[in-house]
Scaffold this motif. Structure first.
Motif, PDB file in Angstrom:
ATOM      1  N   LYS A 185      16.474  21.635   3.577  1.00 43.48           N
ATOM      2  CA  LYS A 185      15.164  21.396   4.174  1.00 43.48           C
ATOM      3  C   LYS A 185      14.065  22.084   3.365  1.00 43.48           C
ATOM      4  CE  LYS A 185      12.274  22.094   8.218  1.00 43.48           C
ATOM      5  NZ  LYS A 185      11.582  20.806   7.948  1.00 43.48           N
ATOM      6  N   LYS A 186      14.328  23.314   2.939  1.00 48.59           N
ATOM      7  CA  LYS A 186      13.344  24.031   2.130  1.00 48.59           C
ATOM      8  C   LYS A 186      13.009  23.243   0.869  1.00 48.59           C
ATOM      9  CE  LYS A 186      14.366  28.873   3.359  1.00 48.59           C
ATOM     10  NZ  LYS A 186      14.869  30.164   2.818  1.00 48.59           N
ATOM     11  N   ALA A 187      14.041  22.725   0.207  1.00 52.42           N
ATOM     12  CA  ALA A 187      13.830  21.969  -1.027  1.00 52.42           C
ATOM     13  C   ALA A 187      13.032  20.700  -0.763  1.00 52.42           C
ATOM     14  CB  ALA A 187      15.174  21.631  -1.662  1.00 52.42           C
ATOM     15  N   ALA A 188      13.375  19.996   0.324  1.00 50.00           N
ATOM     16  CA  ALA A 188      12.667  18.755   0.653  1.00 50.00           C
ATOM     17  C   ALA A 188      11.208  19.035   1.007  1.00 50.00           C
ATOM     18  CB  ALA A 188      13.362  18.051   1.817  1.00 50.00           C
ATOM     19  N   ASP A 189      10.971  20.087   1.788  1.00 50.32           N
ATOM     20  CA  ASP A 189       9.601  20.439   2.175  1.00 50.32           C
ATOM     21  C   ASP A 189       8.785  20.870   0.970  1.00 50.32           C
ATOM     22  OD1 ASP A 189      10.257  19.886   4.765  1.00 50.32           O
ATOM     23  OD2 ASP A 189      10.452  21.966   5.403  1.00 50.32           O
ATOM     24  N   LYS A 190       9.413  21.595   0.058  1.00 48.28           N
ATOM     25  CA  LYS A 190       8.716  22.046  -1.146  1.00 48.28           C
ATOM     26  C   LYS A 190       8.271  20.869  -1.991  1.00 48.28           C
ATOM     27  CE  LYS A 190       9.289  25.022  -5.207  1.00 48.28           C
ATOM     28  NZ  LYS A 190      10.208  25.927  -5.939  1.00 48.28           N
ATOM     29  N   GLN A 191       9.141  19.865  -2.122  1.00 54.16           N
ATOM     30  CA  GLN A 191       8.794  18.685  -2.905  1.00 54.16           C
ATOM     31  C   GLN A 191       7.695  17.884  -2.233  1.00 54.16           C
ATOM     32  OE1 GLN A 191       9.624  17.751  -5.952  1.00 54.16           O
ATOM     33  NE2 GLN A 191       8.255  15.988  -5.692  1.00 54.16           N
ATOM     34  N   ALA A 192       7.763  17.770  -0.907  1.00 54.06           N
ATOM     35  CA  ALA A 192       6.734  17.026  -0.172  1.00 54.06           C
ATOM     36  C   ALA A 192       5.364  17.673  -0.340  1.00 54.06           C
ATOM     37  CB  ALA A 192       7.111  16.956   1.305  1.00 54.06           C
ATOM     38  N   ALA A 193       5.328  19.005  -0.271  1.00 49.34           N
ATOM     39  CA  ALA A 193       4.058  19.716  -0.433  1.00 49.34           C
ATOM     40  C   ALA A 193       3.577  19.663  -1.880  1.00 49.34           C
ATOM     41  CB  ALA A 193       4.219  21.164   0.023  1.00 49.34           C
ATOM     42  N   LYS A 194       4.512  19.653  -2.823  1.00 49.58           N
ATOM     43  CA  LYS A 194       4.154  19.660  -4.244  1.00 49.58           C
ATOM     44  C   LYS A 194       3.345  18.428  -4.633  1.00 49.58           C
ATOM     45  CE  LYS A 194       6.242  19.894  -8.870  1.00 49.58           C
ATOM     46  NZ  LYS A 194       5.622  18.653  -9.372  1.00 49.58           N
ATOM     47  N   ILE A 195       3.657  17.301  -4.035  1.00 50.71           N
ATOM     48  CA  ILE A 195       2.925  16.076  -4.359  1.00 50.71           C
ATOM     49  C   ILE A 195       1.437  16.262  -4.083  1.00 50.71           C
ATOM     50  CG2 ILE A 195       2.564  13.663  -3.688  1.00 50.71           C
ATOM     51  CD1 ILE A 195       5.535  13.431  -3.217  1.00 50.71           C
ATOM     52  N   PHE A 196       1.109  16.835  -2.926  1.00 52.58           N
ATOM     53  CA  PHE A 196      -0.294  17.036  -2.581  1.00 52.58           C
ATOM     54  C   PHE A 196      -0.919  18.133  -3.436  1.00 52.58           C
ATOM     55  CE2 PHE A 196       1.453  14.912   1.110  1.00 52.58           C
ATOM     56  CZ  PHE A 196       0.481  13.957   1.370  1.00 52.58           C
ATOM     57  N   GLY A 197      -0.124  19.143  -3.797  1.00 54.69           N
ATOM     58  CA  GLY A 197      -0.625  20.165  -4.691  1.00 54.69           C
ATOM     59  C   GLY A 197      -0.940  19.595  -6.066  1.00 54.69           C
ATOM     60  N   ASP A 198      -0.065  18.716  -6.553  1.00 55.81           N
ATOM     61  CA  ASP A 198      -0.303  18.061  -7.846  1.00 55.81           C
ATOM     62  C   ASP A 198      -1.581  17.217  -7.801  1.00 55.81           C
ATOM     63  OD1 ASP A 198       1.987  19.191  -8.840  1.00 55.81           O
ATOM     64  OD2 ASP A 198       3.213  17.390  -8.636  1.00 55.81           O
ATOM     65  N   MET A 199      -1.748  16.466  -6.719  1.00 51.04           N
ATOM     66  CA  MET A 199      -2.948  15.637  -6.608  1.00 51.04           C
ATOM     67  C   MET A 199      -4.198  16.500  -6.512  1.00 51.04           C
ATOM     68  SD  MET A 199      -1.901  12.245  -4.403  1.00 51.04           S
ATOM     69  CE  MET A 199      -1.151  13.053  -2.982  1.00 51.04           C
ATOM     70  N   GLY A 200      -4.059  17.666  -5.882  1.00 47.72           N
ATOM     71  CA  GLY A 200      -5.185  18.591  -5.843  1.00 47.72           C
ATOM     72  C   GLY A 200      -5.571  19.080  -7.221  1.00 47.72           C
ATOM     73  N   GLY A 201      -4.585  19.190  -8.105  1.00 46.00           N
ATOM     74  CA  GLY A 201      -4.878  19.589  -9.476  1.00 46.00           C
ATOM     75  C   GLY A 201      -5.454  18.457 -10.311  1.00 46.00           C
ATOM     76  N   TYR A 202      -5.016  17.228 -10.022  1.00 48.37           N
ATOM     77  CA  TYR A 202      -5.486  16.078 -10.794  1.00 48.37           C
ATOM     78  C   TYR A 202      -6.893  15.622 -10.388  1.00 48.37           C
ATOM     79  CZ  TYR A 202      -0.536  15.482 -12.077  1.00 48.37           C
ATOM     80  OH  TYR A 202       0.744  15.667 -12.538  1.00 48.37           O
ATOM     81  N   ALA A 203      -7.220  15.720  -9.102  1.00 46.36           N
ATOM     82  CA  ALA A 203      -8.446  15.112  -8.576  1.00 46.36           C
ATOM     83  C   ALA A 203      -9.720  15.522  -9.315  1.00 46.36           C
ATOM     84  CB  ALA A 203      -8.575  15.420  -7.082  1.00 46.36           C
ATOM     85  N   PRO A 204      -9.964  16.812  -9.600  1.00 47.21           N
ATOM     86  CA  PRO A 204     -11.204  17.154 -10.318  1.00 47.21           C
ATOM     87  C   PRO A 204     -11.302  16.486 -11.688  1.00 47.21           C
ATOM     88  CG  PRO A 204     -10.250  19.110  -9.312  1.00 47.21           C
ATOM     89  CD  PRO A 204      -9.223  18.026  -9.195  1.00 47.21           C
ATOM     90  N   THR A 205     -10.179  16.410 -12.401  1.00 49.51           N
ATOM     91  CA  THR A 205     -10.195  15.777 -13.722  1.00 49.51           C
ATOM     92  C   THR A 205     -10.432  14.281 -13.603  1.00 49.51           C
ATOM     93  OG1 THR A 205      -8.659  17.451 -14.531  1.00 49.51           O
ATOM     94  CG2 THR A 205      -8.923  15.477 -15.864  1.00 49.51           C
ATOM     95  N   VAL A 206      -9.832  13.669 -12.593  1.00 50.11           N
ATOM     96  CA  VAL A 206     -10.082  12.242 -12.359  1.00 50.11           C
ATOM     97  C   VAL A 206     -11.562  12.027 -12.066  1.00 50.11           C
ATOM     98  CG1 VAL A 206      -9.594  10.280 -10.844  1.00 50.11           C
ATOM     99  CG2 VAL A 206      -7.736  11.793 -11.556  1.00 50.11           C
ATOM    100  N   GLY A 207     -12.153  12.946 -11.292  1.00 53.74           N
ATOM    101  CA  GLY A 207     -13.580  12.854 -11.001  1.00 53.74           C
ATOM    102  C   GLY A 207     -14.429  12.957 -12.257  1.00 53.74           C
ATOM    103  N   ILE A 208     -14.034  13.845 -13.172  1.00 52.58           N
ATOM    104  CA  ILE A 208     -14.764  13.979 -14.436  1.00 52.58           C
ATOM    105  C   ILE A 208     -14.663  12.695 -15.249  1.00 52.58           C
ATOM    106  CG2 ILE A 208     -14.796  15.193 -16.647  1.00 52.58           C
ATOM    107  CD1 ILE A 208     -13.983  17.720 -15.130  1.00 52.58           C
ATOM    108  N   CYS A 209     -13.484  12.075 -15.222  1.00 48.05           N
ATOM    109  CA  CYS A 209     -13.322  10.787 -15.908  1.00 48.05           C
ATOM    110  C   CYS A 209     -14.315   9.766 -15.354  1.00 48.05           C
ATOM    111  CB  CYS A 209     -11.906  10.266 -15.745  1.00 48.05           C
ATOM    112  SG  CYS A 209     -10.663  11.199 -16.656  1.00 48.05           S
ATOM    113  N   GLY A 210     -14.487   9.767 -14.046  1.00 49.37           N
ATOM    114  CA  GLY A 210     -15.435   8.850 -13.431  1.00 49.37           C
ATOM    115  C   GLY A 210     -16.860   9.139 -13.877  1.00 49.37           C
ATOM    116  N   THR A 211     -17.194  10.414 -13.988  1.00 49.41           N
ATOM    117  CA  THR A 211     -18.531  10.784 -14.451  1.00 49.41           C
ATOM    118  C   THR A 211     -18.752  10.342 -15.889  1.00 49.41           C
ATOM    119  OG1 THR A 211     -18.659  12.690 -12.965  1.00 49.41           O
ATOM    120  CG2 THR A 211     -20.050  12.742 -14.921  1.00 49.41           C
TER     121      THR A 211
END
Length: 257
Positions: free
Chosen positions: A135-161
């Motif tokens: 369960k710990k491993a599954a929960d960690k992976q589920a949370a990681k996806i949103f953490g990764d997107m949190g890291g990508y979003a500002p750069t994606v925004g800069i691309c839009g700018t």
């Protein structure tokens, strides 16, 4: 249901919109379809690229859990375990076979059933702890996806700018339109940074917090099941389990046999 995440999202979004209005701008000027689509859909796309399709599909359920999930109630679980300990003490472990059918917690019900089936205590402990680790491993992976997107979003925004600024530079001859076009170019950066810090990263933190609570409750269940299987005194079981509860968690006072 715990509304902390939804409430926080509403407050944060309202603060951004209020500031935009307070500074003399219009809310519509930052709710541009282009930047919104690029930031949220683009971030979702690159987030999926970092995992497998199964992870992406599972993220839909984990998002629902983050927004609407019910926080685990360890006090209620302790009460159930104490009741089971009392009955097992009076009537024997096999007497719990009918009682566990009414237990909603799958982990608790299956663990008790495994104990009733006569599984060796050491083996039972290994089985239950293996489920917790999974369960710990599954929960960690589920949370990681949103953490990764949190890291990508500002750069994606800069691309839009950058895309918008390319359009601006291609239309320098239209001096009257330059101001609004340049202003609109930075909207993508705004939503990239805002979505990261107001949504994706908080959702990651929420999922990890819920996972921590659930894992702690599962570990408490393991202690309770092993104590019941060993035939421990219900009073001792109650004291042990209550000592594992978070501070301020109340358990109904029930007289143990």
């Amino acid at each position: 249901m715990d509304f902390a995440t939804i409430g926080g999202l509403v407050i944060a979004t309202a603060a951004v919109l209020w500031m935009q209005n307070h500074e003399g701008g219009t809310i519509g000027s930052i709710l541009l379809p282009g930047p919104l689509v690029l930031v949220f859909i683009g971030t979702l796309g690159v987030g999926l690229m970092g995992g497998i399709m199964k992870d992406g599909i599972a993220s839909i359920g984990t998002l629902k859990k983050a927004l609407l999930g019910k926080v685990a109630n360890p006090a209620g679980t302790v009460e159930i375990l104490i009741q089971m300990a009392e009955r097992a003490r009076r009537e024997g472990l096999l007497a719990l076979e009918d009682a566990i059918k009414a237990v909603d917690d799958d982990f608790l019900r299956d663990g008790l059933q495994t104990a009733i089936d006569g599984t060796d205590p050491d083996e039972l402990y290994e089985i239950l702890t293996a489920q917790i680790q999974a369960k710990k491993a599954a929960d960690k992976q589920a949370a990681k996806i949103f953490g990764d997107m949190g890291g990508y979003a500002p750069t994606v925004g800069i691309c839009g700018t950058v895309i918008s600024l390319v359009v601006v530079l291609a239309n320098l001859s239209d001096a009257a339109a330059l101001g609004p076009m340049i202003a609109g170019a930075f909207v993508a950066t705004l939503w990239g940074v805002a979505s990261s810090n107001f949504f994706f990263l908080p959702v990651q933190s929420r999922l990890m917090r819920l996972s921590g609570i659930e894992v702690a409750q599962m570990e408490l269940v393991v202690e309770g099941i092993l104590a019941i299987q060993a035939g421990s005194n219900p009073r001792s079981v109650a004291k042990k389990l209550q000592s594992l509860l978070p501070p301020g968690t109340a358990v109904a006072d029930k007289k143990a046999a």
